[in-house]
Write a protein that holds these residues in place. Sequence first.
Motif, PDB file in Angstrom:
ATOM      1  N   MET A 193       7.423 -19.868 -14.475  1.00  0.00           N
ATOM      2  CA  MET A 193       7.764 -20.053 -13.071  1.00  0.00           C
ATOM      3  C   MET A 193       9.248 -20.316 -12.863  1.00  0.00           C
ATOM      4  O   MET A 193       9.715 -20.362 -11.739  1.00  0.00           O
ATOM      5  CB  MET A 193       6.950 -21.212 -12.480  1.00  0.00           C
ATOM      6  CG  MET A 193       5.470 -20.915 -12.313  1.00  0.00           C
ATOM      7  SD  MET A 193       4.622 -22.230 -11.403  1.00  0.00           S
ATOM      8  CE  MET A 193       5.417 -22.122  -9.799  1.00  0.00           C
ATOM      9  N   VAL A 194       9.983 -20.525 -13.954  1.00  0.00           N
ATOM     10  CA  VAL A 194      11.389 -20.913 -13.847  1.00  0.00           C
ATOM     11  C   VAL A 194      12.278 -19.779 -14.354  1.00  0.00           C
ATOM     12  O   VAL A 194      12.001 -19.176 -15.390  1.00  0.00           O
ATOM     13  CB  VAL A 194      11.657 -22.197 -14.672  1.00  0.00           C
ATOM     14  CG1 VAL A 194      13.126 -22.590 -14.573  1.00  0.00           C
ATOM     15  CG2 VAL A 194      10.761 -23.327 -14.184  1.00  0.00           C
ATOM     16  N   PHE A 195      13.354 -19.483 -13.624  1.00  0.00           N
ATOM     17  CA  PHE A 195      14.288 -18.444 -14.050  1.00  0.00           C
ATOM     18  C   PHE A 195      14.940 -18.839 -15.374  1.00  0.00           C
ATOM     19  O   PHE A 195      15.241 -20.017 -15.593  1.00  0.00           O
ATOM     20  CB  PHE A 195      15.379 -18.248 -13.005  1.00  0.00           C
ATOM     21  CG  PHE A 195      15.037 -17.240 -11.948  1.00  0.00           C
ATOM     22  CD1 PHE A 195      15.413 -15.914 -12.082  1.00  0.00           C
ATOM     23  CD2 PHE A 195      14.332 -17.612 -10.823  1.00  0.00           C
ATOM     24  CE1 PHE A 195      15.084 -14.987 -11.121  1.00  0.00           C
ATOM     25  CE2 PHE A 195      13.998 -16.694  -9.846  1.00  0.00           C
ATOM     26  CZ  PHE A 195      14.379 -15.373  -9.997  1.00  0.00           C
ATOM     27  N   PRO A 196      15.197 -17.865 -16.246  1.00  0.00           N
ATOM     28  CA  PRO A 196      15.824 -18.185 -17.535  1.00  0.00           C
ATOM     29  C   PRO A 196      17.279 -18.642 -17.396  1.00  0.00           C
ATOM     30  O   PRO A 196      17.805 -19.276 -18.294  1.00  0.00           O
ATOM     31  CB  PRO A 196      15.733 -16.868 -18.314  1.00  0.00           C
ATOM     32  CG  PRO A 196      15.600 -15.808 -17.263  1.00  0.00           C
ATOM     33  CD  PRO A 196      14.829 -16.445 -16.145  1.00  0.00           C
ATOM     34  N   GLN A 197      17.932 -18.293 -16.286  1.00  0.00           N
ATOM     35  CA  GLN A 197      19.303 -18.744 -16.045  1.00  0.00           C
ATOM     36  C   GLN A 197      19.307 -19.747 -14.893  1.00  0.00           C
ATOM     37  O   GLN A 197      18.719 -19.491 -13.848  1.00  0.00           O
ATOM     38  CB  GLN A 197      20.208 -17.563 -15.704  1.00  0.00           C
ATOM     39  CG  GLN A 197      20.360 -16.555 -16.828  1.00  0.00           C
ATOM     40  CD  GLN A 197      21.211 -17.079 -17.960  1.00  0.00           C
ATOM     41  OE1 GLN A 197      21.987 -18.003 -17.778  1.00  0.00           O
ATOM     42  NE2 GLN A 197      21.070 -16.499 -19.139  1.00  0.00           N
ATOM     43  N   ALA A 198      19.962 -20.865 -15.094  1.00  0.00           N
ATOM     44  CA  ALA A 198      19.947 -21.933 -14.097  1.00  0.00           C
ATOM     45  C   ALA A 198      21.015 -21.712 -13.028  1.00  0.00           C
ATOM     46  O   ALA A 198      22.150 -21.358 -13.345  1.00  0.00           O
ATOM     47  CB  ALA A 198      20.175 -23.281 -14.771  1.00  0.00           C
ATOM     48  N   PRO A 199      20.681 -21.932 -11.751  1.00  0.00           N
ATOM     49  CA  PRO A 199      21.694 -21.852 -10.690  1.00  0.00           C
ATOM     50  C   PRO A 199      22.421 -23.188 -10.553  1.00  0.00           C
ATOM     51  O   PRO A 199      21.868 -24.250 -10.860  1.00  0.00           O
ATOM     52  CB  PRO A 199      20.860 -21.560  -9.442  1.00  0.00           C
ATOM     53  CG  PRO A 199      19.553 -22.252  -9.717  1.00  0.00           C
ATOM     54  CD  PRO A 199      19.337 -22.179 -11.204  1.00  0.00           C
ATOM     55  N   ILE A 200      23.656 -23.126 -10.112  1.00  0.00           N
ATOM     56  CA  ILE A 200      24.425 -24.335  -9.827  1.00  0.00           C
ATOM     57  C   ILE A 200      25.093 -24.168  -8.459  1.00  0.00           C
ATOM     58  O   ILE A 200      25.245 -23.053  -7.958  1.00  0.00           O
ATOM     59  CB  ILE A 200      25.503 -24.623 -10.894  1.00  0.00           C
ATOM     60  CG1 ILE A 200      26.453 -23.425 -11.049  1.00  0.00           C
ATOM     61  CG2 ILE A 200      24.861 -24.974 -12.223  1.00  0.00           C
ATOM     62  CD1 ILE A 200      27.617 -23.688 -11.982  1.00  0.00           C
ATOM     63  N   ILE A 201      25.468 -25.276  -7.861  1.00  0.00           N
ATOM     64  CA  ILE A 201      26.193 -25.268  -6.595  1.00  0.00           C
ATOM     65  C   ILE A 201      27.632 -25.702  -6.868  1.00  0.00           C
ATOM     66  O   ILE A 201      27.877 -26.815  -7.335  1.00  0.00           O
ATOM     67  CB  ILE A 201      25.541 -26.201  -5.567  1.00  0.00           C
ATOM     68  CG1 ILE A 201      24.143 -25.691  -5.197  1.00  0.00           C
ATOM     69  CG2 ILE A 201      26.411 -26.311  -4.310  1.00  0.00           C
ATOM     70  CD1 ILE A 201      23.378 -26.610  -4.265  1.00  0.00           C
ATOM     71  N   LEU A 202      28.556 -24.802  -6.612  1.00  0.00           N
ATOM     72  CA  LEU A 202      29.975 -25.118  -6.732  1.00  0.00           C
ATOM     73  C   LEU A 202      30.517 -25.506  -5.363  1.00  0.00           C
ATOM     74  O   LEU A 202      30.107 -24.937  -4.346  1.00  0.00           O
ATOM     75  CB  LEU A 202      30.756 -23.916  -7.263  1.00  0.00           C
ATOM     76  CG  LEU A 202      30.368 -23.373  -8.640  1.00  0.00           C
ATOM     77  CD1 LEU A 202      31.247 -22.178  -8.999  1.00  0.00           C
ATOM     78  CD2 LEU A 202      30.462 -24.442  -9.702  1.00  0.00           C
ATOM     79  N   ILE A 203      31.425 -26.482  -5.329  1.00  0.00           N
ATOM     80  CA  ILE A 203      32.039 -26.888  -4.068  1.00  0.00           C
ATOM     81  C   ILE A 203      33.559 -26.971  -4.231  1.00  0.00           C
ATOM     82  O   ILE A 203      34.065 -27.220  -5.318  1.00  0.00           O
ATOM     83  CB  ILE A 203      31.510 -28.245  -3.552  1.00  0.00           C
ATOM     84  CG1 ILE A 203      31.771 -29.360  -4.574  1.00  0.00           C
ATOM     85  CG2 ILE A 203      30.040 -28.162  -3.199  1.00  0.00           C
ATOM     86  CD1 ILE A 203      31.474 -30.753  -4.039  1.00  0.00           C
ATOM     87  N   LYS A 204      34.243 -26.742  -3.121  1.00  0.00           N
ATOM     88  CA  LYS A 204      35.692 -26.953  -3.059  1.00  0.00           C
ATOM     89  C   LYS A 204      35.959 -27.829  -1.847  1.00  0.00           C
ATOM     90  O   LYS A 204      35.569 -27.476  -0.722  1.00  0.00           O
ATOM     91  CB  LYS A 204      36.442 -25.633  -2.936  1.00  0.00           C
ATOM     92  CG  LYS A 204      37.964 -25.802  -2.795  1.00  0.00           C
ATOM     93  CD  LYS A 204      38.654 -24.446  -2.709  1.00  0.00           C
ATOM     94  CE  LYS A 204      40.139 -24.600  -2.401  1.00  0.00           C
ATOM     95  NZ  LYS A 204      40.871 -25.282  -3.480  1.00  0.00           N
ATOM     96  N   VAL A 205      36.574 -28.974  -2.074  1.00  0.00           N
ATOM     97  CA  VAL A 205      36.874 -29.917  -0.996  1.00  0.00           C
ATOM     98  C   VAL A 205      38.387 -30.097  -0.919  1.00  0.00           C
ATOM     99  O   VAL A 205      39.032 -30.422  -1.918  1.00  0.00           O
ATOM    100  CB  VAL A 205      36.195 -31.287  -1.237  1.00  0.00           C
ATOM    101  CG1 VAL A 205      36.457 -32.219  -0.062  1.00  0.00           C
ATOM    102  CG2 VAL A 205      34.698 -31.114  -1.456  1.00  0.00           C
ATOM    103  N   GLN A 206      38.940 -29.865   0.266  1.00  0.00           N
ATOM    104  CA  GLN A 206      40.386 -29.994   0.436  1.00  0.00           C
ATOM    105  C   GLN A 206      40.808 -31.456   0.549  1.00  0.00           C
ATOM    106  O   GLN A 206      41.628 -31.941  -0.208  1.00  0.00           O
ATOM    107  CB  GLN A 206      40.825 -29.232   1.700  1.00  0.00           C
ATOM    108  CG  GLN A 206      40.608 -27.730   1.626  1.00  0.00           C
ATOM    109  CD  GLN A 206      41.671 -27.031   0.791  1.00  0.00           C
ATOM    110  OE1 GLN A 206      42.334 -27.624  -0.038  1.00  0.00           O
ATOM    111  NE2 GLN A 206      41.823 -25.738   1.019  1.00  0.00           N
ATOM    112  N   ASP A 207      40.249 -32.161   1.531  1.00  0.00           N
ATOM    113  CA  ASP A 207      40.617 -33.546   1.812  1.00  0.00           C
ATOM    114  C   ASP A 207      39.424 -34.440   1.471  1.00  0.00           C
ATOM    115  O   ASP A 207      38.466 -34.548   2.237  1.00  0.00           O
ATOM    116  CB  ASP A 207      40.984 -33.687   3.292  1.00  0.00           C
ATOM    117  CG  ASP A 207      41.540 -35.060   3.640  1.00  0.00           C
ATOM    118  OD1 ASP A 207      41.203 -36.037   2.937  1.00  0.00           O
ATOM    119  OD2 ASP A 207      42.287 -35.171   4.629  1.00  0.00           O
TER     120      ASP A 207
END
Length: 268
Positions: free
Chosen positions: A61-75
């Motif tokens: 049920m789980v994808f073999p490659q894991a997703p991640i959330i990348l963020i860019k914060v200025q201030d």
Amino acid sequence: VFLSGNEADVAVHPDYRRMGIYNRMKTLQGELLQNAGIKFLFGIESNPILIKKNLEGGPDMVFPQAPIILIKVQDIDLHLRMMDINIARNKIYGLKIIKFYNKIMNKLKVKNKLENKIRILDVSQFDDSIDDFWNEIKRQYNFIVERTRAYLNWRYRDPSGGNYLVKQALENGKILGYIVLRINRYLKGYPRGYIVDMLTLPDRLDATDALVGEALSYFDTSDVNIVQCQIIRNHYFNDILKRHGFIDSRLRILANHRHSPEIDEEIK
């Protein structure tokens, strides 16, 4: 190619949990999928309870490659003021690291003085040339959502589907890639930017770099302080995004899927 569906959202009212409602909805969902001819269902889960439930369902049920959330914060200071005051200490520490990282990256930035032949243009409608791009790139993937002209126009250019900004990278009239952007203004006074979709020819990372730079310029002029991008952990876009100041948010998410028995062997 299999007709597929995206498991978009699910919720049960707190007063009615532990009554089997979620499981009954999933059973109904299975019947609806079968009647619609959908062979493959996939989704991204962020609820810790449902992540655990999916993991208990087994590796299929789980994808073999894991997703991640990348963020860019200025201030970072602005971001902390706009967030819940009960934010965990470890998250504050992580954001402070981003602040330090941004300072270093800004000092290391060197403007590219080489003449760039790549043009970035806004797209009102995808035309036939995007199918040429798709036919070239699909050979590079073993698993990918089909990006035909019909799909892309339905997904991103139909006003009823939402307000997206689409840009293409071209060189001598040839499409090298595209990027889809969106701004969420739900929180008044603090819009969030999203890189919703991005695809470029694997051997043209210069086009990827140009599209990400164009996206960040757009968000800057729109007074967006935080930009988010969801991506597979080992995807070749990661290095470019990180060079532009994106870092791993450390938010835990799980990519899960279900499929009909008749395509079981091929999916495995």
